[in-house]
Structure formats: structure tokens, C-alpha cells
Design an enzyme around this catalytic site. Structure first.
Site, PDB file in Angstrom:
ATOM      1  N   GLU A 184       0.840  -1.198   0.000  1.00 27.28           N
ATOM      2  CA  GLU A 184       0.000   0.000   0.000  1.00 27.28           C
ATOM      3  C   GLU A 184       0.874   1.246   0.000  1.00 27.28           C
ATOM      4  O   GLU A 184       1.839   1.340   0.746  1.00 27.28           O
ATOM      5  CB  GLU A 184      -0.905  -0.005   1.238  1.00 27.28           C
ATOM      6  CG  GLU A 184      -1.825   1.198   1.328  1.00 27.28           C
ATOM      7  CD  GLU A 184      -2.650   1.218   2.605  1.00 27.28           C
ATOM      8  OE1 GLU A 184      -3.724   1.833   2.605  1.00 27.28           O
ATOM      9  OE2 GLU A 184      -2.212   0.614   3.607  1.00 27.28           O
ATOM     10  N   LYS A 192      -9.726   2.631  -2.758  1.00 30.21           N
ATOM     11  CA  LYS A 192      -9.986   1.996  -1.470  1.00 30.21           C
ATOM     12  C   LYS A 192     -11.351   2.412  -0.939  1.00 30.21           C
ATOM     13  O   LYS A 192     -11.621   3.599  -0.724  1.00 30.21           O
ATOM     14  CB  LYS A 192      -8.876   2.398  -0.497  1.00 30.21           C
ATOM     15  CG  LYS A 192      -8.891   1.731   0.862  1.00 30.21           C
ATOM     16  CD  LYS A 192      -7.686   2.231   1.667  1.00 30.21           C
ATOM     17  CE  LYS A 192      -7.554   1.573   3.026  1.00 30.21           C
ATOM     18  NZ  LYS A 192      -6.379   2.136   3.763  1.00 30.21           N
ATOM     19  N   CYS A 216      -5.631  -2.866   2.117  1.00 32.09           N
ATOM     20  CA  CYS A 216      -5.372  -2.816   3.560  1.00 32.09           C
ATOM     21  C   CYS A 216      -6.636  -2.929   4.418  1.00 32.09           C
ATOM     22  O   CYS A 216      -7.156  -4.013   4.621  1.00 32.09           O
ATOM     23  CB  CYS A 216      -4.583  -1.550   3.886  1.00 32.09           C
ATOM     24  SG  CYS A 216      -3.713  -1.629   5.481  1.00 32.09           S
TER      25      CYS A 216
END
Length: 252
Positions: free
Chosen positions: A41, A108, A142
Site C-alpha cells: 500500500e 480503497k 489494507c
């Protein structure tokens, strides 16, 4: 397909040095036959909450680096990058760079509110599953890993979930457990790639892993800086789901 996870340290907010750091590891993974290579990430800058300083426009230098390596090695690369979209908003994008020079970006969906990410980066609104040489690949980043329903929604059309991360040491066991859980409950491969190294007083212990549809760790689960590879196959996903047809018993 041979898949590589590159577990690496990041030179904080110094993309040029970090790109130089990971370039030989990408080459090593490609030399080992990897056709899909995954980094972490915000791979070039670290998980910085200062997007005005470190984010690039879509198509910027950190994305171009991935495209150049993809073309050089004839492989697909995935990593997350802090990017500014055409609308001027910053997003934490997982970028898939292909050898033919095209890209796919996944924003994300779950910014990490505990660190204030939601105040600096806009949340994505759309899932992303792409075909990579016949393998159905779904992208997450993540903190998304904590939200099982997002993974469930894509299970019928997914062979492998890819999750680049900067998951810190205090919750390291959560990272390891959730990777295996997402693989087991969705009967799919999971490639989770975490960074190593310290940012100020926060350590990162790696624990990256390539996990099969029954929850076995095929490669990784280590603490050092290194690439590691494993072979994955969509036929294995289909065989596991046929033998154990658990997905059909879900409700809602």
C-alpha cells in the site's frame, strides 16, 4: 499462474529512493517466472496522511514506474498509490499495470478512520474485478480486509483477492488471521502484501502471504524484506468449490 508478493520497506515520502529499492526485487520475481507481481500500500511513499505533498496525478511517476516494469518484464504489477483524480480529489488507489501499457485503478472503499485517512482521501464506491490472463482478480487495499461483506459480494466471480497493505505491528495477528479467514470463507486465493520497517515509532512486521482456497499458506508469512512466489490456478478454486459447495448456503 506464478504470483509474487514483494514484502519491502519504504523510504518515507521519498518515492525515488523507494522505487530504486523495489526495482531489483521486481526483477528477481520476474526472473522466477512471476506473471503477477504485487507490492504494498502506497508502495512508493509510505502511508502518508499528507496527500497535498506526496500524491501524484493519475498517470504520474509512481504509476509510470509500474508500467515500465510491467513492459520490461512482460508481467502484471499491482500496488497502491496516493493519487489525485481528474475531479481534484485524493484517493488511495490500487493500480494494476499491464504489459500493454493499460491500467486499472481501484479506489480503497474503506479509508482508515483511526488514522484520519477518511479526512484526506475520498472513499471509493465501486468494487473491481479484472481478468489477468484468465485469472479473475479482485482488488482491495489494507483496511478493506476487515469488511468481510465486501469480499463476499465478489466471491462468485473471484479466483484471487489481492490486498496491498501497510498493516502495523500492534495489530499484526489481526492481519494474519483475516487473510486466512477471507480465503477460507470465500474459497479463493488471497495475496496479502504488507510492508516491513518502521515509520517513526510504528513498526511493520510483514507477514505477507499467498494463501490457497482452503486456507493453507503457500508462501510467505515472514518478517524480512524479500519477494516470494507461489503458483495459483483458477481450476483449483473451481475444484474446491465443487467439492465443498459452501457458497451456495449463504443467505442474504
Amino acid at each position: 499462474m506464478r504470483v509474487a508478493a514483494i514484502q519491502h520497506d519504504i523510504d518515507w515520502e521519498d518515492p525515488e529512493r523507494t522505487r530504486a529499492r523495489v526495482r531489483p526485487m521486481i526483477a528477481d520475481a520476474a526472473a522466477d517466472g512471476a506473471r503477477l507481481i504485487v507490492l504494498t500500500e502506497m508502495y512508493a511513499t509510505g502511508f502518508s496522511m499528507d496527500p497535498a505533498r506526496i500524491a501524484e496525478d493519475e498517470g504520474g511517476p509512481n504509476e509510470q514506474f509500474l508500467l515500465e516494469r510491467a513492459a520490461e518484464h512482460g508481467a502484471h504489477l499491482i500496488a497502491s498509490i496516493a493519487q489525485r483524480g481528474p475531479d481534484g480529489k485524493y484517493r488511495n488507489n490500487a493500480v494494476l499495470a499491464r504489459p500493454d501499457g493499460t491500467v486499472t485503478r481501484y479506489a480503497k472503499i474503506h479509508p482508515f478512520t483511526f488514522a484520519g485517512e477518511h479526512e484526506r482521501y475520498a472513499a471509493g464506491t465501486e468494487h473491481c474485478t479484472v481478468d489477468v490472463e484468465g485469472l479473475r482478480v479482485s482488488l482491495f487495499v489494507c483496511y478493506d480486509l476487515r469488511f468481510a461483506d465486501e469480499f463476499w459480494a465478489l466471491a462468485p466471480t473471484t479466483d484471487v483477492y489481492v490486498v496491498p497493505a501497510n498493516w502495523p505491528a500492534p495489530r499484526h495477528e489481526h492481519w494474519r488471521a483475516l487473510l486466512r479467514a477471507r480465503a477460507i470463507e470465500n474459497q479463493a486465493y488471497v495475496v496479502g502484501v504488507n510492508r516491513v520497517g518502521a515509520v517513526r515509532e510504528l513498526d511493520h512486521l510483514g507477514g505477507s502471504a499467498i494463501i490457497d482456497p482452503l486456507g493453507a499458506v503457500l508462501a510467505g508469512d515472514t518478517s524480512g524484506e524479500a519477494p516470494f512466489c507461489a503458483d495459483i490456478d483458477g481450476a483449483t478454486v473451481r475444484a474446491v468449490r465443487k467439492k465443498f459447495p459452501f457458497l451456495a448456503d449463504r443467505r442474504g
